[in-house]
Design a protein around this motif. Structure first.
Motif, PDB file in Angstrom:
ATOM      1  N   PRO A   1      16.879  26.142   7.757  1.00  0.00           N
ATOM      2  CA  PRO A   1      16.659  27.602   7.793  1.00  0.00           C
ATOM      3  C   PRO A   1      15.903  28.069   9.025  1.00  0.00           C
ATOM      4  O   PRO A   1      16.261  29.081   9.645  1.00  0.00           O
ATOM      5  N   THR A   2      14.854  27.326   9.418  1.00  0.00           N
ATOM      6  CA  THR A   2      14.095  27.704  10.609  1.00  0.00           C
ATOM      7  C   THR A   2      14.942  27.548  11.867  1.00  0.00           C
ATOM      8  O   THR A   2      14.944  28.422  12.749  1.00  0.00           O
TER       9      THR A   2
ATOM     10  N   ASP B   1      22.881  26.440   3.493  1.00  0.00           N
ATOM     11  CA  ASP B   1      22.253  25.885   2.302  1.00  0.00           C
ATOM     12  C   ASP B   1      23.281  25.693   1.193  1.00  0.00           C
ATOM     13  O   ASP B   1      23.219  24.720   0.436  1.00  0.00           O
ATOM     14  N   ALA B   2      24.234  26.610   1.083  1.00  0.00           N
ATOM     15  CA  ALA B   2      25.281  26.487   0.064  1.00  0.00           C
ATOM     16  C   ALA B   2      26.138  25.251   0.312  1.00  0.00           C
ATOM     17  O   ALA B   2      26.523  24.539  -0.632  1.00  0.00           O
ATOM     18  N   ALA B   3      26.453  24.989   1.580  1.00  0.00           N
ATOM     19  CA  ALA B   3      27.250  23.805   1.913  1.00  0.00           C
ATOM     20  C   ALA B   3      26.513  22.529   1.520  1.00  0.00           C
ATOM     21  O   ALA B   3      27.093  21.603   0.939  1.00  0.00           O
ATOM     22  N   LEU B   4      25.212  22.480   1.822  1.00  0.00           N
ATOM     23  CA  LEU B   4      24.419  21.294   1.492  1.00  0.00           C
ATOM     24  C   LEU B   4      24.176  21.193  -0.010  1.00  0.00           C
ATOM     25  O   LEU B   4      24.212  20.099  -0.582  1.00  0.00           O
ATOM     26  N   GLN B   5      23.946  22.332  -0.659  1.00  0.00           N
ATOM     27  CA  GLN B   5      23.740  22.322  -2.109  1.00  0.00           C
ATOM     28  C   GLN B   5      24.987  21.856  -2.835  1.00  0.00           C
ATOM     29  O   GLN B   5      24.909  21.151  -3.849  1.00  0.00           O
ATOM     30  N   GLY B   6      26.156  22.231  -2.320  1.00  0.00           N
ATOM     31  CA  GLY B   6      27.394  21.765  -2.921  1.00  0.00           C
ATOM     32  C   GLY B   6      27.494  20.247  -2.917  1.00  0.00           C
ATOM     33  O   GLY B   6      27.944  19.637  -3.892  1.00  0.00           O
ATOM     34  N   LEU B   7      27.053  19.636  -1.819  1.00  0.00           N
ATOM     35  CA  LEU B   7      27.033  18.178  -1.748  1.00  0.00           C
ATOM     36  C   LEU B   7      26.062  17.589  -2.763  1.00  0.00           C
ATOM     37  O   LEU B   7      26.367  16.627  -3.455  1.00  0.00           O
TER      38      LEU B   7
END
Length: 222
Positions: free
Chosen positions: A102-103, A204-210
């Motif tokens: 995010p940063t 974040d959505a892409a990583l959360q999906g993983l």
């Protein structure tokens, strides 16, 4: 791994030329990321120096760099091997990436220039147009564009240390390749190209999906 096997994997090594230090690192890195050097495979300095036609110094330097990014494990005077792929480890890697990205993305959104916009737009269009366009490659190129742009080099280098393990896992494991969403990567590239703040949430959505896909595969994970 025999000398003959290594030369068969990398035909260019038959060329009569000496490799530069970074060449040695790149040859081994690509071999690991593509699975030509398989997880758990033992590596021997002597075979590598003969096959690559270099001294032990650049081989050891390359192995040290690969160890730093988590792709090689060593035990002095015992073994050097390609690090195994473990779901628990990649979940930890993704967790740290979700803390740092995010940063990094926020900084990059303020410095998107014409070249970066064009690169990311072309990337997104290719993902949308070509069903065979590799999602992992697109993810890597998009994140590289972000990290190259930000002024905080310590932050960029911290994330860059994590990317090789992430890329290897989603490239070589069937579950990893299936879990990285083409649509998430496409939307992220477009949002970055247009300096949209939603790029943070899309990454974040892409990583959360993983995470959602991989966590049930870890015994005892909640």
């Amino acid at each position: 791994m025999t000398l003959e096997e290594l030369r068969a994997r990398y035909p260019s090594l038959a060329a009569d030329r000496r490799l530069l230090r970074n060449d040695v690192y790149q040859v081994l890195l690509v071999g690991i990321l593509t699975g030509d050097l398989a997880p758990g495979e033992r590596l021997k300095d002597g075979e590598l120096t003969e096959a690559l036609r270099v001294s032990r110094t650049p081989v050891r330097e390359a192995i040290s760099k690969l160890q730093q990014v988590g792709l090689i494990r060593t035990a002095p005077n015992r073994y050097t091997l390609v690090a195994p792929m473990e779901i628990k480890e990649i979940l930890n890697v993704i967790g740290v990436m979700r803390l740092l990205f995010p940063t990094a993305i926020g900084e990059a959104l303020h410095v998107v220039d014409v070249d970066m916009e064009l690169e990311l737009t072309v990337l997104a269009e290719r993902l949308e147009r070509e069903a065979e366009a590799p999602v992992v490659d697109a993810f890597q190129r998009a994140t590289t564009a972000v990290l190259d742009a930000i002024p905080d080099r310590v932050l960029a280098e911290s994330i860059e240390m994590l990317i090789p393990r992430f890329v290897r896992y989603v490239s070589l494991s069937p579950e990893g390749a299936e879990a990285l969403s083409r649509q998430h990567v496409l939307d992220f590239a477009r949002a970055m190209a247009h300096s949209e703040e939603r790029a943070v949430d899309l990454m974040d959505a892409a990583l959360q999906g993983l995470v959602d896909d991989l966590r049930p595969r870890v015994g005892g994970a909640g």
